[in-house]
Design a protein around this motif. Structure first.
Motif, mmCIF file in Angstrom:
data_model
loop_
_atom_site.group_PDB
_atom_site.id
_atom_site.type_symbol
_atom_site.label_atom_id
_atom_site.label_comp_id
_atom_site.label_asym_id
_atom_site.label_seq_id
_atom_site.Cartn_x
_atom_site.Cartn_y
_atom_site.Cartn_z
ATOM 1 N N VAL A 16 0.830 -1.207 0.000
ATOM 2 C CA VAL A 16 0.000 0.000 0.000
ATOM 3 C C VAL A 16 0.862 1.254 0.000
ATOM 4 C CG1 VAL A 16 -1.952 -1.079 1.200
ATOM 5 C CG2 VAL A 16 -0.134 0.029 2.536
ATOM 6 N N VAL A 17 0.195 2.358 -0.321
ATOM 7 C CA VAL A 17 0.837 3.669 -0.206
ATOM 8 C C VAL A 17 0.051 4.431 0.864
ATOM 9 C CG1 VAL A 17 1.548 5.762 -1.381
ATOM 10 C CG2 VAL A 17 1.457 3.604 -2.646
ATOM 11 N N VAL A 18 0.740 4.895 1.868
ATOM 12 C CA VAL A 18 0.108 5.647 2.954
ATOM 13 C C VAL A 18 0.275 7.131 2.652
ATOM 14 C CG1 VAL A 18 0.103 6.090 5.429
ATOM 15 C CG2 VAL A 18 0.673 3.794 4.572
ATOM 16 N N HIS A 19 -0.826 7.776 2.322
ATOM 17 C CA HIS A 19 -0.817 9.208 1.993
ATOM 18 C C HIS A 19 -1.275 10.008 3.186
ATOM 19 C CE1 HIS A 19 -0.222 9.171 -2.392
ATOM 20 N NE2 HIS A 19 -0.819 7.999 -2.358
ATOM 21 N N VAL A 20 -0.587 11.106 3.447
ATOM 22 C CA VAL A 20 -1.032 12.039 4.475
ATOM 23 C C VAL A 20 -1.186 13.405 3.827
ATOM 24 C CG1 VAL A 20 -0.445 13.195 6.636
ATOM 25 C CG2 VAL A 20 0.136 10.773 6.315
ATOM 26 N N SER A 21 -2.322 14.031 4.101
ATOM 27 C CA SER A 21 -2.497 15.409 3.634
ATOM 28 C C SER A 21 -2.993 16.236 4.804
ATOM 29 C CB SER A 21 -3.481 15.468 2.459
ATOM 30 O OG SER A 21 -4.672 14.790 2.773
ATOM 31 N N THR A 22 -2.484 17.451 4.891
ATOM 32 C CA THR A 22 -2.833 18.299 6.025
ATOM 33 C C THR A 22 -3.676 19.464 5.556
ATOM 34 O OG1 THR A 22 -0.972 19.833 5.884
ATOM 35 C CG2 THR A 22 -0.596 17.736 7.047
ATOM 36 N N GLU A 23 -4.277 20.089 6.519
ATOM 37 C CA GLU A 23 -5.181 21.199 6.213
ATOM 38 C C GLU A 23 -4.442 22.344 5.548
ATOM 39 O OE1 GLU A 23 -8.801 22.305 8.925
ATOM 40 O OE2 GLU A 23 -7.140 23.668 9.364
ATOM 41 N N GLY A 24 -3.166 22.486 5.819
ATOM 42 C CA GLY A 24 -2.395 23.579 5.228
ATOM 43 C C GLY A 24 -1.954 23.318 3.806
ATOM 44 N N GLY A 25 -2.379 22.188 3.229
ATOM 45 C CA GLY A 25 -2.029 21.908 1.838
ATOM 46 C C GLY A 25 -0.754 21.120 1.656
ATOM 47 N N HIS A 26 -0.170 20.621 2.751
ATOM 48 C CA HIS A 26 1.017 19.780 2.626
ATOM 49 C C HIS A 26 0.612 18.320 2.446
ATOM 50 C CE1 HIS A 26 2.614 23.349 4.663
ATOM 51 N NE2 HIS A 26 3.756 23.038 4.114
ATOM 52 N N SER A 27 1.436 17.584 1.745
ATOM 53 C CA SER A 27 1.156 16.163 1.595
ATOM 54 C C SER A 27 2.463 15.395 1.448
ATOM 55 C CB SER A 27 0.254 15.900 0.387
ATOM 56 O OG SER A 27 0.938 16.198 -0.805
ATOM 57 N N ASP A 28 2.431 14.153 1.786
ATOM 58 C CA ASP A 28 3.587 13.273 1.635
ATOM 59 C C ASP A 28 3.063 11.843 1.697
ATOM 60 O OD1 ASP A 28 6.783 12.653 3.289
ATOM 61 O OD2 ASP A 28 6.240 12.693 1.159
ATOM 62 N N TYR A 29 3.939 10.906 1.439
ATOM 63 C CA TYR A 29 3.483 9.517 1.423
ATOM 64 C C TYR A 29 4.605 8.583 1.869
ATOM 65 C CZ TYR A 29 6.151 9.017 -2.913
ATOM 66 O OH TYR A 29 7.166 8.984 -3.847
ATOM 67 N N TRP A 30 4.221 7.363 2.142
ATOM 68 C CA TRP A 30 5.186 6.307 2.469
ATOM 69 C C TRP A 30 4.670 5.003 1.863
ATOM 70 C CZ3 TRP A 30 9.928 6.730 4.547
ATOM 71 C CH2 TRP A 30 10.594 5.553 4.878
ATOM 72 N N ILE A 31 5.600 4.212 1.312
ATOM 73 C CA ILE A 31 5.223 2.972 0.635
ATOM 74 C C ILE A 31 5.523 1.790 1.556
ATOM 75 C CG2 ILE A 31 5.664 1.503 -1.367
ATOM 76 C CD1 ILE A 31 6.722 4.090 -2.781
ATOM 77 N N LEU A 32 4.563 0.916 1.710
ATOM 78 C CA LEU A 32 4.763 -0.309 2.481
ATOM 79 C C LEU A 32 4.596 -1.497 1.547
ATOM 80 C CD1 LEU A 32 2.747 0.579 5.707
ATOM 81 C CD2 LEU A 32 5.223 0.335 5.527
ATOM 82 N N THR A 33 5.628 -2.304 1.445
ATOM 83 C CA THR A 33 5.568 -3.491 0.603
ATOM 84 C C THR A 33 4.916 -4.645 1.393
ATOM 85 O OG1 THR A 33 7.696 -4.324 1.373
ATOM 86 C CG2 THR A 33 7.734 -2.799 -0.497
ATOM 87 N N PRO A 34 4.587 -5.726 0.714
ATOM 88 C CA PRO A 34 4.062 -6.881 1.452
ATOM 89 C C PRO A 34 5.017 -7.333 2.556
ATOM 90 C CG PRO A 34 3.653 -7.166 -0.885
ATOM 91 C CD PRO A 34 4.472 -5.925 -0.746
ATOM 92 N N ALA A 35 6.310 -7.292 2.270
ATOM 93 C CA ALA A 35 7.273 -7.687 3.301
ATOM 94 C C ALA A 35 7.211 -6.735 4.481
ATOM 95 C CB ALA A 35 8.683 -7.708 2.710
ATOM 96 N N ASP A 36 7.068 -5.447 4.227
ATOM 97 C CA ASP A 36 6.944 -4.476 5.312
ATOM 98 C C ASP A 36 5.710 -4.768 6.165
ATOM 99 O OD1 ASP A 36 7.926 -1.774 3.080
ATOM 100 O OD2 ASP A 36 9.180 -3.032 4.382
ATOM 101 N N LEU A 37 4.668 -5.269 5.506
ATOM 102 C CA LEU A 37 3.412 -5.548 6.212
ATOM 103 C C LEU A 37 3.402 -6.929 6.848
ATOM 104 C CD1 LEU A 37 1.037 -4.036 3.499
ATOM 105 C CD2 LEU A 37 1.332 -3.159 5.818
ATOM 106 N N GLY A 38 4.491 -7.658 6.625
ATOM 107 C CA GLY A 38 4.565 -8.991 7.210
ATOM 108 C C GLY A 38 3.741 -10.010 6.457
ATOM 109 N N VAL A 39 3.432 -9.697 5.197
ATOM 110 C CA VAL A 39 2.648 -10.634 4.388
ATOM 111 C C VAL A 39 3.605 -11.649 3.795
ATOM 112 C CG1 VAL A 39 1.244 -10.887 2.306
ATOM 113 C CG2 VAL A 39 0.936 -8.910 3.814
#
Lengths: 285, 106
Positions: B81-104
Motif C-alpha cells: 500500500v501507499v500511505v498518503h497524508v495530507s494536512t489542512e495547510g495543503g502539505h502532503s507526503d506519502y510512504w510505501i509499504l511493501t508486502p514484506a513491510d506488512l509482514g505478508v
C-alpha cells in the motif's frame, strides 16, 4: 568417486561456486560503475525503464520488494530518486554513494517564498542531485561502491581503470572550462556540479526537449543571447525537430550532453563523447 | 487578511505541499503512520489514506494526536500500500509499504 567430487569441491575457487552478488542501482551511472568494478562477481540491475528519468521514476510496489531483497543497493543521495526516501530500504545493504561529500552538495534557494501557519515567511532549499558530472566526485562515488563490494566479495576490487578514466574526464573538462569565455545555456538545470567543478557559468532555462519551445521561451533565450553571444546550448537529450530548428534560427551552437542517468552506453564513453562534442561546439563558435 | 491569502495560496498550489515528512510501518496488525513537518512539529490536522497501487482508497482516518495514526491492516493490503497524508495547510507526503513491510508472506 564421491571422494574425488569432495576434493574438487574443496579446491574449486570459492568465487566460481558463489552466486554473483545481486546489485541494484538507482541509475545507469552507478550501475555501470558497479558492473565495471565487480565484473563477473556481480549481477547489476537498474530497474528504470528505458526513456524514464531515474530521478523522478517510482517503482511499483512489487519492484520495491525485489529491490529490498538485493544484496547491495546503490543510492546516489543528494535527494536523487525521491522514492528511496519514501520506503524502507535495508540500511546494512544500502550505500549512499555521495555520503563522503555531503558538505560539497550544491543547494539552491527555491524561488517561491510562502507563508503559512506558525512558520511565517520562508523559502526552501533544494539540493542539486546530478553529482556525477563533477568527475572527481564521480570518482568518489566509484570508490564508495568499490568499498562496499570489497566488504562482500572474495577478491579485492581494482578501482584503477575506472578511477583513472574518471580523472582523465576531469582533466579534459577542466581544460575545456579554462578555455571558455562564454557561458553554457542549459535546457534543464542538470549541470550545476559540472559548472562549479570546471569554472563554467551555466544559465538554466526550463525547456523540455520533447516539446516545441514556446514563443516566451524563445524570447527568454534571445535575451540571454543578447548578453552572451556565442554561448553554447546544452540539451540533456535529443530535442524534437521544432527545438532544433528554433536554435538553428538563432544561430546557436547546440549539443546533446546526455547526463547518462538512464543509458546503455558505458559512462566513460558517454562522457568522453559529451566533452568532445562540447569542445567541438566551442571551437566552431 | 494576509494569513488568509497565504493559506489560499497554499491550498491552490499543490507544488508548495512538499515539507511534510511521513513515515509508516506495520506493528501488531496495524499500520502506524507518523507525520511531522520539517521543523519536527507533528502534523495533527489532516487525513491519512491507505491506497492500493492503483490509487484505490482502502482505508482512511484523521490524523491522530502527536501526528501518529493507527489503522488496522486489512486483507486488501496484501499487495502493498501507499500511505498518503495530507494536512489542512495543503502539505502532503506519502510512504510505501511493501508486502514484506506488512509482514505478508506468500
Amino acid at each position: 568417486m564421491p571422494r574425488l567430487l569432495l576434493v574438487l569441491f574443496l579446491i574449486w575457487p570459492a568465487s566460481v561456486l558463489a552466486e554473483p552478488l545481486r546489485v541494484v542501482a538507482v541509475n545507469s551511472v552507478l550501475a555501470n560503475f558497479a558492473a565495471t568494478l565487480g565484473g563477473e562477481a556481480v549481477t547489476v540491475d537498474m530497474p528504470v525503464p528505458e526513456g524514464r528519468d531515474p530521478m523522478h521514476w517510482r517503482p511499483a510496489i512489487a519492484e520495491i520488494g525485489q529491490i529490498q531483497s538485493a544484496d547491495l543497493i546503490l543510492l546516489n543521495g543528494a535527494g536523487y530518486a525521491g522514492w528511496t526516501a519514501k520506503t524502507s530500504l535495508p540500511r546494512a545493504r544500502s550505500v549512499v554513494t555521495t555520503k563522503g561529500f555531503e558538505d560539497r552538495f550544491i543547494t539552491t534557494e527555491e524561488t517561491v517564498t510562502h507563508s503559512h501557519g506558525a512558520e511565517g515567511e520562508h523559502s526552501h532549499t533544494a539540493t542539486s542531485a546530478i553529482t556525477w558530472l563533477d568527475f572527481a566526485l564521480a570518482a568518489e562515488q566509484a570508490r564508495a561502491i568499490a568499498a562496499a563490494l570489497d566488504q562482500r566479495l572474495e577478491t579485492p576490487v581494482d578501482t584503477s581503470t575506472l578511477v583513472d578514466g574518471l580523472m582523465a574526464l576531469d582533466a579534459q573538462a577542466r581544460e575545456i572550462g579554462a578555455g571558455m569565455d562564454v557561458p553554457l545555456i542549459a535546457a534543464h538545470p542538470y549541470y550545476a556540479y559540472f559548472g562549479r567543478a570546471y569554472g563554467i557559468e551555466v544559465i538554466n532555462l526550463d525547456w523540455d526537449p520533447g516539446v516545441p519551445p514556446t514563443a516566451a521561451q524563445i524570447a527568454r533565450l534571445e535575451d540571454v543571447l543578447m548578453k552572451h553571444p556565442g554561448a553554447v546550448f546544452l540539451w540533456h537529450r535529443a530535442p524534437v525537430e521544432e527545438g532544433r530548428i528554433a536554435l538553428a534560427a538563432l544561430n546557436v551552437q547546440a549539443i546533446v550532453f546526455d547526463i547518462g542517468a538512464n543509458d546503455e552506453k558505458p559512462f566513460l564513453d558517454r562522457m568522453t563523447g559529451n566533452l568532445d562534442a562540447l569542445a567541438a561546439a566551442l571551437g566552431s563558435g | 487578511m494576509i494569513r488568509a491569502l497565504c493559506v489560499l495560496l497554499c491550498l491552490a498550489t499543490p507544488a508548495l505541499a512538499h515539507r511534510l515528512i511521513v513515515f509508516a510501518y506495520a506493528e501488531d496488525g496495524q499500520i502506524v503512520g507518523e507525520a511531522k513537518f520539517g521543523n519536527n512539529r507533528p502534523a495533527t490536522v489532516g487525513e491519512v489514506r491507505v491506497e492500493s497501487e492503483a490509487e484505490e482508497v482502502l482505508s482512511r482516518a484523521p490524523l491522530g494526536a502527536a501526528g501518529v495514526t493507527r489503522l488496522e491492516v486489512l486483507p486488501e493490503f496484501s499487495a502493498g500500500v501507499v500511505v498518503h497524508v495530507s494536512t489542512e495547510g495543503g502539505h502532503s507526503d506519502y510512504w510505501i509499504l511493501t508486502p514484506a513491510d506488512l509482514g505478508v508472506t506468500d
